[in-house]
Design a protein around this motif. Sequence first.
Motif, PDB file in Angstrom:
ATOM      1  N   THR A 271       0.584  34.377  24.476  1.00  0.00           N
ATOM      2  CA  THR A 271      -0.388  34.676  23.521  1.00  0.00           C
ATOM      3  C   THR A 271      -0.456  36.082  22.971  1.00  0.00           C
ATOM      4  O   THR A 271      -0.318  36.663  21.758  1.00  0.00           O
ATOM      5  N   LEU A 274       3.173  37.253  21.234  1.00  0.00           N
ATOM      6  CA  LEU A 274       3.255  36.899  19.907  1.00  0.00           C
ATOM      7  C   LEU A 274       2.364  37.459  18.970  1.00  0.00           C
ATOM      8  O   LEU A 274       2.620  38.110  17.655  1.00  0.00           O
ATOM      9  N   GLY A 275       1.163  37.936  19.636  1.00  0.00           N
ATOM     10  CA  GLY A 275       0.144  38.723  18.642  1.00  0.00           C
ATOM     11  C   GLY A 275       0.824  40.146  18.440  1.00  0.00           C
ATOM     12  O   GLY A 275       0.628  40.726  17.481  1.00  0.00           O
ATOM     13  N   ARG A 278       3.312  40.007  16.046  1.00  0.00           N
ATOM     14  CA  ARG A 278       2.768  39.549  14.721  1.00  0.00           C
ATOM     15  C   ARG A 278       3.583  38.305  14.369  1.00  0.00           C
ATOM     16  O   ARG A 278       3.962  38.200  13.051  1.00  0.00           O
ATOM     17  N   THR A 280       4.444  33.923  15.012  1.00  0.00           N
ATOM     18  CA  THR A 280       4.047  32.584  15.500  1.00  0.00           C
ATOM     19  C   THR A 280       5.181  31.950  16.335  1.00  0.00           C
ATOM     20  O   THR A 280       6.351  32.442  16.322  1.00  0.00           O
ATOM     21  N   LEU A 281       4.904  31.109  17.242  1.00  0.00           N
ATOM     22  CA  LEU A 281       6.082  30.374  17.757  1.00  0.00           C
ATOM     23  C   LEU A 281       7.009  29.644  16.993  1.00  0.00           C
ATOM     24  O   LEU A 281       8.084  29.751  17.406  1.00  0.00           O
ATOM     25  N   ASN A 282       6.726  29.335  15.765  1.00  0.00           N
ATOM     26  CA  ASN A 282       7.584  29.005  14.549  1.00  0.00           C
ATOM     27  C   ASN A 282       8.422  29.773  14.252  1.00  0.00           C
ATOM     28  O   ASN A 282       9.520  29.337  13.507  1.00  0.00           O
ATOM     29  N   ASP A 283       8.276  31.005  14.469  1.00  0.00           N
ATOM     30  CA  ASP A 283       9.175  32.143  13.776  1.00  0.00           C
ATOM     31  C   ASP A 283      10.481  32.117  14.557  1.00  0.00           C
ATOM     32  O   ASP A 283      11.407  32.820  14.454  1.00  0.00           O
TER      33      ASP A 283
END
Length: 393
Positions: A271, A274-275, A278, A280-283
């Motif tokens: 978490t 990824l924060g 900047r 998301t997991l999809n990136d």
Amino acid sequence: MAASISAPCITGWHHSKFGKLDGIDPEVLIGQVAKAAILHAGLQPEDIDSIHIGTFNAGFLYQDFPSSLVFNSLPQLRFKPAVRVENACATGSAAIHSGLQSIKAGESKHVLVIAFEKMTELATPQVGEVLLKACYVREEANVPGGFAGVFGKIAQTYFDRYGDQSDALAMIAAKNHKNGTANPYAHMRRDLGYEFCRNVSDKNPFVAGPLKRSDCSLISDGAVAMVISTADEAKSMPRAVQFRAAVHVNDYLPLSRRDVTRFEAAELGWTKALGDARLTLNDLSLVETHDCFTIAELIEYEAMGLAAPGQGARVIKEGISAKDGKLPINPSGGLKSKGHPVGATGVSMHVMAAMQVVNNAGDIQVPNARLAGVFNMGGAAVANYVSILERVN
């Protein structure tokens, strides 16, 4: 469009083959990977400002003070600050963080990170005894089966709560072994297949709880080195893979103080990483994750956010984590196939990810990879490191 360089970058690396490396002194192996990594970065040894060596050891070798060993091969490094770092199976990532901290503190422009382990000089029972030093000895030192026994208990608890996951674990093992056939650095380049991994046999007996031999990573030797440079220095170097995030989260050591079916510190690490990045997991284009045992990869699917608690099996069954899936997991073959020389593993995972994002991973290449996640853990999700690496042109 090229990403701007704003963070420390991996600028060179070298990876030995993993396996049973008979006839080579660990000191020689360290020197080989160090020289090659510096050359790969386009630097001279004199350009290195500090050395950060990771090895778990704890009894694998009698030589237990390795920080200056590389000087014997590279005398140009003499008088540079050198430190040995250890954090169980996450030792390699701890050495990387030590190097990153030296850069961020302004003390180094280029750091050399070396990680190694020589495990196979001991018999398997002795290896188990050494590895158990990474557990909470007061409560867990007598678990039958060594660290496999620790993860066997985790697997049985998960099975009791969410149902038998033997199919999913066999699919994870088969996936990683298939991926590893294409990795020239891998200890075991053999496609074992689902049926072998799923069924108990003389060659694949139960080892601990519901875990079979095919669910357990290998006892391996190996060494890896990398150069990390400041953002300013990296701009003029042949290659640069920047750390969009580098996060470290620790949890309780005793299993008795945690829900062993959830790697909560790993969740926090993902978490935060990824924060920080900047993203998301999809990136992400791929993830190299710490599959010391197949149950670990299953729970890590949930920790990184691919599935809710208890639902990790669907990630492998739906092909999400396949090499051609939505988020390839362990295209290198992971610890299951590549091997797990404990101290070297974290640096190996970062090198495998760096090779992917510069499109230099050969037969294990994930097409068009630009962003890679790395999760390396020490103990049973005690020391947790998450990195996000980005290709920089």
